[in-house]
Write a protein that holds these residues in place. Structure first.
Motif, PDB file in Angstrom:
ATOM      1  N   PRO A 184     -11.041 -32.056  19.262  1.00 28.88           N
ATOM      2  CA  PRO A 184      -9.982 -32.859  18.638  1.00 28.88           C
ATOM      3  C   PRO A 184      -9.616 -34.102  19.430  1.00 28.88           C
ATOM      4  N   ASP A 185      -9.685 -34.028  20.768  1.00 31.27           N
ATOM      5  CA  ASP A 185      -9.332 -35.192  21.579  1.00 31.27           C
ATOM      6  C   ASP A 185     -10.237 -36.390  21.312  1.00 31.27           C
ATOM      7  N   ASP A 186     -11.490 -36.119  20.880  1.00 32.78           N
ATOM      8  CA  ASP A 186     -12.420 -37.210  20.591  1.00 32.78           C
ATOM      9  C   ASP A 186     -11.959 -38.075  19.414  1.00 32.78           C
ATOM     10  N   LEU A 187     -11.048 -37.545  18.593  1.00 36.09           N
ATOM     11  CA  LEU A 187     -10.608 -38.281  17.404  1.00 36.09           C
ATOM     12  C   LEU A 187      -9.885 -39.574  17.770  1.00 36.09           C
ATOM     13  N   THR A 188      -9.326 -39.644  18.967  1.00 37.83           N
ATOM     14  CA  THR A 188      -8.619 -40.861  19.369  1.00 37.83           C
ATOM     15  C   THR A 188      -9.565 -42.049  19.515  1.00 37.83           C
ATOM     16  N   LYS A 189     -10.875 -41.769  19.547  1.00 39.34           N
ATOM     17  CA  LYS A 189     -11.863 -42.835  19.668  1.00 39.34           C
ATOM     18  C   LYS A 189     -12.449 -43.233  18.308  1.00 39.34           C
ATOM     19  N   HIS A 190     -11.922 -42.617  17.240  1.00 32.52           N
ATOM     20  CA  HIS A 190     -12.479 -42.827  15.901  1.00 32.52           C
ATOM     21  C   HIS A 190     -11.491 -43.558  14.990  1.00 32.52           C
ATOM     22  N   GLN A 191     -12.077 -44.140  13.936  1.00 32.47           N
ATOM     23  CA  GLN A 191     -11.258 -44.618  12.826  1.00 32.47           C
ATOM     24  C   GLN A 191     -10.846 -43.391  12.003  1.00 32.47           C
ATOM     25  N   CYS A 192      -9.541 -43.146  11.874  1.00 25.71           N
ATOM     26  CA  CYS A 192      -9.055 -41.993  11.106  1.00 25.71           C
ATOM     27  C   CYS A 192      -8.146 -42.471   9.972  1.00 25.71           C
ATOM     28  N   ILE A 193      -8.158 -41.725   8.913  1.00 26.47           N
ATOM     29  CA  ILE A 193      -7.377 -42.083   7.724  1.00 26.47           C
ATOM     30  C   ILE A 193      -6.048 -41.336   7.789  1.00 26.47           C
ATOM     31  N   ASN A 194      -4.992 -42.069   8.018  1.00 31.71           N
ATOM     32  CA  ASN A 194      -3.682 -41.461   8.232  1.00 31.71           C
ATOM     33  C   ASN A 194      -2.968 -41.149   6.918  1.00 31.71           C
ATOM     34  N   ILE A 195      -2.022 -40.196   7.011  1.00 32.35           N
ATOM     35  CA  ILE A 195      -1.127 -39.913   5.895  1.00 32.35           C
ATOM     36  C   ILE A 195       0.303 -40.012   6.402  1.00 32.35           C
ATOM     37  N   ARG A 196       1.119 -40.742   5.635  1.00 30.24           N
ATOM     38  CA  ARG A 196       2.530 -40.887   5.983  1.00 30.24           C
ATOM     39  C   ARG A 196       3.363 -40.025   5.045  1.00 30.24           C
ATOM     40  N   PHE A 197       4.210 -39.178   5.607  1.00 26.99           N
ATOM     41  CA  PHE A 197       5.048 -38.313   4.780  1.00 26.99           C
ATOM     42  C   PHE A 197       6.189 -39.117   4.162  1.00 26.99           C
ATOM     43  N   PRO A 198       6.326 -39.091   2.839  1.00 26.77           N
ATOM     44  CA  PRO A 198       7.403 -39.853   2.193  1.00 26.77           C
ATOM     45  C   PRO A 198       8.798 -39.399   2.612  1.00 26.77           C
ATOM     46  N   THR A 199       8.949 -38.122   2.969  1.00 24.37           N
ATOM     47  CA  THR A 199      10.282 -37.591   3.241  1.00 24.37           C
ATOM     48  C   THR A 199      10.924 -38.237   4.456  1.00 24.37           C
ATOM     49  N   HIS A 200      10.211 -38.238   5.598  1.00 28.83           N
ATOM     50  CA  HIS A 200      10.824 -38.777   6.810  1.00 28.83           C
ATOM     51  C   HIS A 200      10.121 -40.024   7.342  1.00 28.83           C
ATOM     52  N   GLY A 201       9.068 -40.451   6.647  1.00 28.36           N
ATOM     53  CA  GLY A 201       8.427 -41.713   7.000  1.00 28.36           C
ATOM     54  C   GLY A 201       7.468 -41.666   8.167  1.00 28.36           C
ATOM     55  N   GLY A 202       7.316 -40.521   8.818  1.00 29.52           N
ATOM     56  CA  GLY A 202       6.441 -40.417   9.973  1.00 29.52           C
ATOM     57  C   GLY A 202       4.997 -40.157   9.589  1.00 29.52           C
TER      58      GLY A 202
END
Length: 295
Positions: A184-202
């Motif tokens: 999982p730590d290797d993911l910081t070196k990748h382009q990742c597709i994020n999801i933002r939660f509508p409820t709290h915006g994070g």
């Protein structure tokens, strides 16, 4: 103003209509003496005679006739409404409002509820597609659907689907230009597709676990969505690694359009649940929905 007991009014209406304490007592399931006491108490409270009694019959006085005309039909309306409620129990009808995500609605909720709606045409269901954690009480929903781990403790939660696993995936074209992550730590070196939660915006922090070790990773990338279908499309277009419940990627994993990574870091977890506030007497329509969705 203090509330009055309506039993004596019902007793009066029944006696006036039947013209007999005997027949009225039989209709109400009470004794003649109890009816007589009720009428007497009513007359004393109103300070006016309502019934004329003879050895052969009972009839309303002018004041009694006025009272009978004023309230008799009200008791008829109440009786009619109670009969209608009984009919609802025998032939359920009414509306149920449910909020859920798009994927679970299409793949679990609708397939289970469609036969119910065919069988009970008077049951109406309104679906609200939302990805935030809605307050179903404040927003006047009967129920909501979300993953079991995120349901508030004061809600009743009922599983409606199997346990799930998360999946980290990307297109083959993405991995032609980027190394496959080994941890999982290797993911910081990748382009990742994020999801933002509508409820709290994070932004969602990706959660992994293997052999009791938990790893949370804050990923980065060019694109962020707040809906899962668009995340799937972005992954198919080679925009990076996506992370969602594996069932959302299933057809694309099977046909090779997406490739799964870090599978050993994605253990099963409680799946989708229907959640709703505690209610002692659910409506007949809502009871049908509960039974249809129960796994």
């Amino acid at each position: 103003m203090a509330r009055r007991n309506l039993n004596d009014l019902l007793a009066f209406v029944t006696v006036a209509r039947e013209g007999s304490f005997t027949r009225a007592g039989a209709a109400l399931g009470v004794s003649q003496s109890a009816l007589s006491q009720a009428i007497k108490a009513l007359e004393e409270r109103l300070e006016i005679r309502l019934l004329t009694r003879t050895t052969r019959s009972v009839s309303p006085t002018p004041a009694g006739e006025r009272l009978l005309q004023a309230i008799g039909n009200r008791f008829d309306e109440i009786e009619s409404e109670l009969e209608a409620l009984t009919a609802l129990r025998d032939k359920p009808a009414g509306s149920v409002r449910i909020t859920s995500g798009d994927h679970v609605l299409r793949n679990i909720v609708l397939p289970k509820l469609t036969p119910l709606m065919h069988h009970y045409p008077d049951v109406h269901i309104e679906f609200d597609v939302a990805y935030g954690l809605r307050d179903i009480v404040a927003d006047r929903f009967d129920a909501g659907v979300r993953l079991g781990e995120s349901i508030d403790k004061d809600m009743i939660a009922m599983p409606i689907g199997p346990r799930l696993r998360m999946a980290a995936v990307a297109s083959p074209s993405y991995f032609e230009n980027h190394p496959v992550p080994k941890s999982p730590d290797d993911l910081t070196k990748h382009q990742c597709i994020n999801i933002r939660f509508p409820t709290h915006g994070g932004l969602y922090v990706w959660e992994f676990e293997r052999r009791g070790r938990q790893v949370n990773v804050r990923v980065d990338g060019q694109v962020t969505f707040n809906t899962s279908p668009h995340i799937v499309l972005a992954a198919l277009d080679g925009l990076g690694i996506a992370f969602l419940p594996e069932e959302e990627f299933s057809p694309h994993l099977e046909n090779g359009r997406l490739v799964r990574v870090l599978e050993t870091w994605c253990p099963p977890f409680p799946g989708y649940h229907l959640y709703y506030p505690s209610r002692r007497q659910p409506s007949p329509a809502f009871s049908l929905v509960l039974n249809a969705l129960r796994t």
